[in-house]
Design a protein around this motif. Structure first.
Motif, mmCIF file in Angstrom:
data_model
loop_
_atom_site.group_PDB
_atom_site.id
_atom_site.type_symbol
_atom_site.label_atom_id
_atom_site.label_comp_id
_atom_site.label_asym_id
_atom_site.label_seq_id
_atom_site.Cartn_x
_atom_site.Cartn_y
_atom_site.Cartn_z
ATOM 1 N N GLN A 209 -10.300 21.314 49.813
ATOM 2 C CA GLN A 209 -9.143 22.111 49.715
ATOM 3 C C GLN A 209 -9.882 23.488 50.362
ATOM 4 O OE1 GLN A 209 -7.594 21.307 45.938
ATOM 5 N NE2 GLN A 209 -6.057 20.339 46.904
ATOM 6 N N GLY A 210 -8.722 24.144 50.853
ATOM 7 C CA GLY A 210 -8.968 25.841 51.261
ATOM 8 C C GLY A 210 -7.911 26.298 51.720
ATOM 9 N N SER A 211 -7.814 27.601 51.971
ATOM 10 C CA SER A 211 -6.824 28.372 52.296
ATOM 11 C C SER A 211 -7.411 29.708 53.306
ATOM 12 C CB SER A 211 -6.022 28.766 51.192
ATOM 13 O OG SER A 211 -6.738 29.869 50.373
ATOM 14 N N MET B 183 -8.886 14.411 53.136
ATOM 15 C CA MET B 183 -9.399 13.457 52.063
ATOM 16 C C MET B 183 -10.553 12.771 52.481
ATOM 17 S SD MET B 183 -6.776 13.702 49.661
ATOM 18 C CE MET B 183 -6.848 11.920 48.883
ATOM 19 N N MET C 77 -12.400 15.303 48.220
ATOM 20 C CA MET C 77 -11.642 16.143 48.709
ATOM 21 C C MET C 77 -11.898 17.441 48.934
ATOM 22 S SD MET C 77 -7.386 16.359 48.362
ATOM 23 C CE MET C 77 -7.191 17.320 47.155
ATOM 24 N N THR D 46 -2.510 26.890 53.642
ATOM 25 C CA THR D 46 -3.532 25.985 52.833
ATOM 26 C C THR D 46 -3.737 24.677 53.556
ATOM 27 O OG1 THR D 46 -1.718 25.053 51.622
ATOM 28 C CG2 THR D 46 -2.853 26.926 50.668
ATOM 29 N N PHE D 47 -5.180 23.996 53.272
ATOM 30 C CA PHE D 47 -5.080 22.675 53.975
ATOM 31 C C PHE D 47 -5.999 22.113 53.149
ATOM 32 C CE2 PHE D 47 -8.460 25.939 55.039
ATOM 33 C CZ PHE D 47 -9.563 25.191 54.892
ATOM 34 N N SER D 48 -5.819 20.597 53.441
ATOM 35 C CA SER D 48 -6.942 19.665 52.515
ATOM 36 C C SER D 48 -7.425 18.579 53.483
ATOM 37 C CB SER D 48 -6.213 18.896 51.189
ATOM 38 O OG SER D 48 -5.003 18.274 51.717
ATOM 39 N N THR E 141 -18.570 22.610 46.891
ATOM 40 C CA THR E 141 -18.228 21.576 48.043
ATOM 41 C C THR E 141 -19.400 20.371 48.072
ATOM 42 O OG1 THR E 141 -19.389 22.659 49.997
ATOM 43 C CG2 THR E 141 -16.946 23.208 49.361
ATOM 44 N N LEU F 154 -13.306 27.133 52.250
ATOM 45 C CA LEU F 154 -13.307 26.140 51.223
ATOM 46 C C LEU F 154 -12.936 26.696 49.925
ATOM 47 C CD1 LEU F 154 -15.398 23.370 52.853
ATOM 48 C CD2 LEU F 154 -12.883 23.479 52.687
ATOM 49 N N ASP F 155 -12.319 25.963 48.900
ATOM 50 C CA ASP F 155 -12.167 26.601 47.519
ATOM 51 C C ASP F 155 -13.243 25.649 46.622
ATOM 52 O OD1 ASP F 155 -10.031 27.984 48.094
ATOM 53 O OD2 ASP F 155 -8.567 26.525 47.805
#
Length: 127
Positions: free
Chosen positions: A3-5, A16, A1, A12-14, A96, A92-93
């Motif tokens: 995830q980021g912001s 899957m 998955m 924020t978003f993700s 990755t 992205l957090d």
């Protein structure tokens, strides 16, 4: 998955599902909006969850760009009728595991830099 912001955290978003085609775009629109080139990865829309309300700008008849209305972070690129969305790699957090696969629109790149990695370069984007 994934995830980021945005920078301020208002959006924020993700995603899957699988991410595909990590690319750096050197077209004049991406350079003007990002301040340099823009790197993104494609995710299918049915796997992308966005919290917050990005502002969408129709940058051409064929695409729009999503950004945070508070801090201005450029987060998304969406081609008209496409089933996927480009998500900013820089937003992205965490790790990755992604690596750039290609540079696109290199014919439009700025004259102030050179592309010196060993990643594939395309003067235009292959359709």
């Amino acid at each position: 998955m994934l995830q980021g912001s945005c920078l301020c955290g208002a959006i924020t978003f993700s995603a899957m599902g699988p991410a595909r085609d990590p690319a750096a775009c050197h077209c004049s629109q991406c350079r003007k909006q990002s301040g340099h080139h823009w790197a993104s990865v494609q995710v299918m829309d049915d796997t992308l969850a966005i919290a917050g309300a990005p502002t969408w700008y129709a940058s051409s008849e064929s695409a729009k760009r999503g950004f945070c209305p508070k801090c201005g972070s450029f987060l998304f690129w969406k081609g008209k009728g496409d089933p996927d969305t480009g998500v900013a790699l820089g937003a992205l957090d965490g790790p990755t595991g992604l690596r750039l696969e290609r540079h696109i629109f290199t014919a439009d790149k700025g004259d102030y830099y050179e592309i010196t990695d060993n990643v594939s370069q395309e003067e235009k984007e292959d359709e």
